[in-house]
Design a protein around this motif. Structure first.
Motif, mmCIF file in Angstrom:
data_model
loop_
_atom_site.group_PDB
_atom_site.id
_atom_site.type_symbol
_atom_site.label_atom_id
_atom_site.label_comp_id
_atom_site.label_asym_id
_atom_site.label_seq_id
_atom_site.Cartn_x
_atom_site.Cartn_y
_atom_site.Cartn_z
ATOM 1 N N ALA B 72 0.871 -1.193 0.000
ATOM 2 C CA ALA B 72 0.000 0.000 0.000
ATOM 3 C C ALA B 72 0.898 1.229 0.000
ATOM 4 C CB ALA B 72 -0.903 0.002 1.225
ATOM 5 N N SER B 73 0.390 2.316 -0.581
ATOM 6 C CA SER B 73 1.236 3.513 -0.736
ATOM 7 C C SER B 73 1.534 4.196 0.599
ATOM 8 C CB SER B 73 0.572 4.511 -1.682
ATOM 9 O OG SER B 73 -0.586 5.043 -1.085
ATOM 10 N N TRP B 74 0.660 3.983 1.600
ATOM 11 C CA TRP B 74 0.850 4.654 2.884
ATOM 12 C C TRP B 74 1.902 3.961 3.745
ATOM 13 C CZ3 TRP B 74 -0.154 0.970 6.428
ATOM 14 C CH2 TRP B 74 -1.099 -0.001 6.127
ATOM 15 N N CYS B 75 2.356 2.799 3.314
ATOM 16 C CA CYS B 75 3.257 2.020 4.173
ATOM 17 C C CYS B 75 4.717 2.321 3.797
ATOM 18 C CB CYS B 75 2.871 0.546 4.079
ATOM 19 S SG CYS B 75 4.098 -0.629 3.630
ATOM 20 N N GLY B 76 5.456 2.853 4.774
ATOM 21 C CA GLY B 76 6.839 3.281 4.550
ATOM 22 C C GLY B 76 7.737 2.190 3.978
ATOM 23 N N PRO B 77 7.765 0.995 4.584
ATOM 24 C CA PRO B 77 8.617 -0.070 4.037
ATOM 25 C C PRO B 77 8.246 -0.447 2.602
ATOM 26 C CG PRO B 77 7.891 -0.632 6.250
ATOM 27 C CD PRO B 77 7.138 0.599 5.850
ATOM 28 N N CYS B 78 6.941 -0.297 2.248
ATOM 29 C CA CYS B 78 6.525 -0.601 0.863
ATOM 30 C C CYS B 78 7.188 0.393 -0.087
ATOM 31 C CB CYS B 78 5.010 -0.494 0.698
ATOM 32 S SG CYS B 78 4.049 -1.546 1.787
ATOM 33 N N ARG B 79 7.226 1.657 0.334
ATOM 34 C CA ARG B 79 7.836 2.711 -0.501
ATOM 35 C C ARG B 79 9.308 2.420 -0.731
ATOM 36 N NH1 ARG B 79 4.553 6.429 2.183
ATOM 37 N NH2 ARG B 79 6.096 6.861 3.775
ATOM 38 N N ARG B 80 9.976 1.975 0.351
ATOM 39 C CA ARG B 80 11.419 1.714 0.226
ATOM 40 C C ARG B 80 11.686 0.468 -0.624
ATOM 41 N NH1 ARG B 80 11.109 3.744 5.462
ATOM 42 N NH2 ARG B 80 10.853 1.733 6.456
ATOM 43 N N GLU B 81 10.763 -0.495 -0.577
ATOM 44 C CA GLU B 81 10.999 -1.781 -1.241
ATOM 45 C C GLU B 81 10.661 -1.764 -2.731
ATOM 46 O OE1 GLU B 81 8.302 -4.825 -0.005
ATOM 47 O OE2 GLU B 81 9.777 -6.423 -0.257
ATOM 48 N N MET B 82 9.712 -0.913 -3.129
ATOM 49 C CA MET B 82 9.173 -0.988 -4.490
ATOM 50 C C MET B 82 10.235 -0.825 -5.595
ATOM 51 S SD MET B 82 6.445 -1.926 -5.851
ATOM 52 C CE MET B 82 4.968 -1.778 -4.863
ATOM 53 N N PRO B 83 11.194 0.125 -5.466
ATOM 54 C CA PRO B 83 12.207 0.218 -6.534
ATOM 55 C C PRO B 83 13.004 -1.084 -6.689
ATOM 56 C CG PRO B 83 12.231 2.199 -5.177
ATOM 57 C CD PRO B 83 11.336 1.221 -4.481
ATOM 58 N N ALA B 84 13.279 -1.770 -5.588
ATOM 59 C CA ALA B 84 14.009 -3.051 -5.666
ATOM 60 C C ALA B 84 13.167 -4.089 -6.385
ATOM 61 C CB ALA B 84 14.359 -3.541 -4.257
ATOM 62 N N ILE B 85 11.855 -4.043 -6.160
ATOM 63 C CA ILE B 85 10.967 -4.993 -6.852
ATOM 64 C C ILE B 85 10.968 -4.704 -8.348
ATOM 65 C CG2 ILE B 85 8.545 -5.697 -7.119
ATOM 66 C CD1 ILE B 85 8.265 -5.584 -4.133
ATOM 67 N N GLN B 86 10.923 -3.419 -8.682
ATOM 68 C CA GLN B 86 10.953 -3.093 -10.114
ATOM 69 C C GLN B 86 12.244 -3.599 -10.777
ATOM 70 O OE1 GLN B 86 9.312 0.107 -12.224
ATOM 71 N NE2 GLN B 86 11.299 0.910 -12.839
ATOM 72 N N ASN B 87 13.384 -3.388 -10.111
ATOM 73 C CA ASN B 87 14.662 -3.880 -10.657
ATOM 74 C C ASN B 87 14.628 -5.391 -10.840
ATOM 75 O OD1 ASN B 87 15.698 -1.329 -10.619
ATOM 76 N ND2 ASN B 87 16.760 -1.575 -8.665
ATOM 77 N N MET B 88 14.042 -6.080 -9.865
ATOM 78 C CA MET B 88 13.982 -7.536 -9.922
ATOM 79 C C MET B 88 13.076 -7.992 -11.068
ATOM 80 S SD MET B 88 12.298 -10.007 -7.110
ATOM 81 C CE MET B 88 10.790 -9.120 -7.304
ATOM 82 N N VAL B 89 11.920 -7.353 -11.201
ATOM 83 C CA VAL B 89 10.975 -7.726 -12.262
ATOM 84 C C VAL B 89 11.654 -7.603 -13.628
ATOM 85 C CG1 VAL B 89 8.811 -7.061 -13.408
ATOM 86 C CG2 VAL B 89 8.905 -7.162 -10.925
ATOM 87 N N GLU B 90 12.414 -6.523 -13.806
ATOM 88 C CA GLU B 90 13.167 -6.307 -15.052
ATOM 89 C C GLU B 90 14.051 -7.511 -15.363
ATOM 90 O OE1 GLU B 90 13.801 -3.804 -17.436
ATOM 91 O OE2 GLU B 90 11.764 -3.315 -16.801
ATOM 92 N N LYS B 91 14.740 -8.003 -14.328
ATOM 93 C CA LYS B 91 15.714 -9.093 -14.514
ATOM 94 C C LYS B 91 15.033 -10.428 -14.808
ATOM 95 C CE LYS B 91 19.669 -7.248 -12.068
ATOM 96 N NZ LYS B 91 19.381 -5.867 -11.747
ATOM 97 N N PHE B 92 13.758 -10.561 -14.433
ATOM 98 C CA PHE B 92 13.086 -11.851 -14.588
ATOM 99 C C PHE B 92 12.124 -11.890 -15.778
ATOM 100 C CE2 PHE B 92 14.710 -12.447 -10.366
ATOM 101 C CZ PHE B 92 15.045 -13.789 -10.365
#
Lengths: 192, 183
Positions: B72-92
């Motif tokens: 969810a956008s209101w959750c701080g750890p989600c904000r920090r994690e999302m760019p790493a998820i995008q990088n990972m999705v790219e690689k897979f």
């Protein structure tokens, strides 16, 4: 000689001008109320009514829900298990106590009937629920989780005695946090 | 000679059973920090539309490992994690690993704005009323589960993880290789 005196005076003036900034900075950097030992870290961040209302409004919460919530005192609790094994959270073992006695914490189970009565959309109910600290949770080694704790509003200064379990036949960890206050305790607060 | 044959056949049996165990048991993998190998259970239903209105069903993705992530956008750890998820999705992109990235109980505008800033290539599924998330009973947000090709939840991640770091990429690559072997 004159130049040296001038330089010293200049440095003194600069030092004195920065002194209040240093104090302000130190005040801003004050850590939130909390508790930390080798086993866990617990921090409590108080929310003012205005902060809470602005946050919920931005998430599209209905005005009636925000109005109902403004009657309560919110803290965001952040808990980190620093142990190498499980640390058990059970909010039933948390006590908020002021000079006048125990404060009432509003458990998760009390919200759904109220929201249903008020016809609050499921999405807002869901977001509110996910923002609450779970009533019970086993924290794994190194795990950090957080969430809101809701109390009846009070102007009193109070303490928290939070007991964390470590399993059968093991003494629990007790975290104590003193001098807590609702964020807008200074203002006139009306309990519903 | 007979004894040698018996010993040889015992060793062969042990080797074969070892291979079978290694394929069946995901716990044989090197599991990165913060990923728990949990008691297996069937994945709850997950049928949602993505932000563009395209339907997604977990059932239809059987046969591949699935990365199920709630945020969810209101959750701080989600904000920090999302760019790493995008990088990972790219690689897979070319590997048999499905991503089911589920926003919990927010509207399209919020999700569009949030992802536009942090992870513009991610197409999130929309759990508009939060009821699908509820059925999965995450520990909190963000929350990630890894579902095996048979639709069984095998792993759970604790909080936000640096998914684009080597140990996580290696782990997910090994899982997706399992999907490829089974297909």
């Amino acid at each position: 000689m004159r130049q040296i005196i001038l330089r010293v005076l200049l440095m003194l003036a600069l030092g004195l001008s920065l002194f209040p900034i240093g104090i302000l900075y130190a005040e801003d950097e004050r850590p939130p109320p909390g508790f930390e030992n080798t086993q866990l870290r617990l921090q409590l961040f108080p929310w003012s009514t205005e902060q809470m209302a602005a946050f919920f409004e931005a998430r599209g919460f209905p005005a009636s829900m925000i109005e109902a919530l403004s009657a309560y005192c919110f803290f965001t609790a952040s808990i980190k298990n620093k142990r190498n094994d499980v640390l058990q959270l059970d909010l039933a073992n948390w006590e908020f106590v002021s000079q006048d006695g125990k404060l009432q914490r509003i458990p998760r189970s009390q919200w759904p009937p109220l929201w249903k009565k008020m016809n609050i959309p499921l999405a807002s109910q869901s977001t509110f629920r996910w923002m609450l600290l779970p009533e019970t949770l086993d924290f794994y080694a190194d795990e950090k989780e957080g969430g809101n704790i809701v109390l009846r509003k009070t102007t009193a200064v109070f303490s928290l005695r939070a007991q964390f379990g470590l399993g059968e036949n093991t003494e629990p960890v007790i975290a104590t946090v003193n001098n807590l206050q609702c964020a807008d305790a200074a203002g006139a607060i009306q309990s519903p | 000679m007979k004894k040698m044959c018996n010993t040889f056949s015992i060793i062969c049996c042990m080797l074969i059973s070892g291979f079978v165990w290694a394929e069946d048991s995901p716990s044989a993998l090197l599991v990165p920090k913060g990923i728990l190998s949990i008691a297996a259970y069937p994945a709850p239903p997950l049928e949602l539309n993505d932000i563009d209105g395209n339907p997604f069903s977990l059932e239809q993705e059987k046969g591949r490992w699935i990365f199920v992530h709630f945020w969810a956008s209101w959750c701080g750890p989600c904000r920090r994690e999302m760019p790493a998820i995008q990088n990972m999705v790219e690689k897979f992109k070319k590997l048999p690993l499905t991503f089911a990235i589920v926003n919990t109980a927010e509207d399209e505008d919020t999700v569009f704005t949030f992802l536009g800033l942090l992870a513009p290539d991610i197409v999130s599924l929309m759990d508009l009323d939060g009821q699908v998330t509820e059925a999965w009973k995450p520990r909190g947000l963000p929350s990630t589960y890894l579902v095996d090709p048979a639709g069984i939840v095998r792993y759970q991640a604790l909080g936000g993880r640096p998914w684009d770091e080597d140990e996580y990429l290696r782990f997910l690559t090994e899982l997706s290789a399992q999907s490829a072997q089974q297909n």
